[in-house]
Design an enzyme around this catalytic site. Structure first.
Site, mmCIF file in Angstrom:
data_model
loop_
_atom_site.group_PDB
_atom_site.id
_atom_site.type_symbol
_atom_site.label_atom_id
_atom_site.label_comp_id
_atom_site.label_asym_id
_atom_site.label_seq_id
_atom_site.Cartn_x
_atom_site.Cartn_y
_atom_site.Cartn_z
ATOM 1 N N ARG A 62 -1.924 16.023 5.713
ATOM 2 C CA ARG A 62 -1.232 16.554 6.896
ATOM 3 C C ARG A 62 0.216 16.912 6.613
ATOM 4 O O ARG A 62 0.780 17.781 7.269
ATOM 5 C CB ARG A 62 -1.372 15.592 8.079
ATOM 6 C CG ARG A 62 -2.796 15.569 8.643
ATOM 7 C CD ARG A 62 -2.926 14.703 9.878
ATOM 8 N NE ARG A 62 -2.602 13.322 9.613
ATOM 9 C CZ ARG A 62 -3.486 12.364 9.382
ATOM 10 N NH1 ARG A 62 -4.765 12.633 9.369
ATOM 11 N NH2 ARG A 62 -3.088 11.130 9.158
ATOM 12 N N GLU A 99 -2.486 -2.407 1.923
ATOM 13 C CA GLU A 99 -2.822 -3.677 2.548
ATOM 14 C C GLU A 99 -3.977 -4.344 1.787
ATOM 15 O O GLU A 99 -3.976 -5.542 1.554
ATOM 16 C CB GLU A 99 -3.212 -3.431 4.012
ATOM 17 C CG GLU A 99 -3.340 -4.679 4.820
ATOM 18 C CD GLU A 99 -3.578 -4.403 6.288
ATOM 19 O OE1 GLU A 99 -3.913 -5.352 7.001
ATOM 20 O OE2 GLU A 99 -3.438 -3.240 6.710
#
Length: 175
Positions: A62, A99
């Site tokens: 994006r 993460e």
């Protein structure tokens, strides 16, 4: 440019995407609205222009949608930061922690010259991990990163604390 246009009205919120508990801010509705899209590009260009970039770097994917038209509006070049194995030729890689696990982004070795002022562009700043990795990658090839720019910042995730350069954002969400 519409000075009073509320761009948040053109961003759709999708609950539980991509997984339960996540509220996804979808810019596809903004992209589909010609006046809102044009206003977004003009407002981001106004935020970036004072930083005098030579080149804009977009983060896959994006970030490409923003950086390419912004580069045209600002009269700069545009380079792509992509996932590992997606760029031809000699590349420079940077692997960073997520993460759960790691990810790698790359830039073509000759994409920017040493000392070039490169503004980093993406659609959204969340935890800041990818953007911080992108800054490190750009600096490793000799770029100077005076700022990063996004449409949306999720302020409650405090991603800007992970970044060396200041961040310019159009819209902030506090939850």
């Amino acid at each position: 440019m519409s000075k009073d246009m509320d761009l948040k009205k053109h961003i759709r919120s999708i609950p539980d995407f991509p997984k339960p508990g996540i509220l996804f801010y979808d810019i596809s509705t903004l992209l589909a609205h010609p006046k809102a899209w044009h206003t977004t590009i003009e407002r981001l260009a106004d935020l970036i222009r004072p930083h005098k970039p030579d080149v804009l770097a977009g983060i896959e994917s994006r970030g490409f949608l923003l950086a390419a038209p912004l580069a045209l509006a600002l009269g700069t070049g545009f380079v792509m930061l992509r996932k590992k194995g997606k760029l031809p030729g000699m590349t420079v890689r940077h692997t960073y922690a997520l993460e759960y696990g790691t990810d790698t982004i790359e830039i073509q070795q000759d994409a920017v010259h040493k000392g070039a002022r490169v503004v980093l562009v993406d659609d959204l700043l969340a935890t800041g991990g990818t953007m911080a990795a992108a800054v490190e990658l750009l600096e490793s090839v000799g770029a100077v990163v005076p700022t990063a720019a996004c449409i949306i910042e999720l302020t409650f995730l405090e991603g800007r604390k992970k970044l060396k350069p200041p961040v310019e954002t159009l819209l902030q969400y506090d939850s």
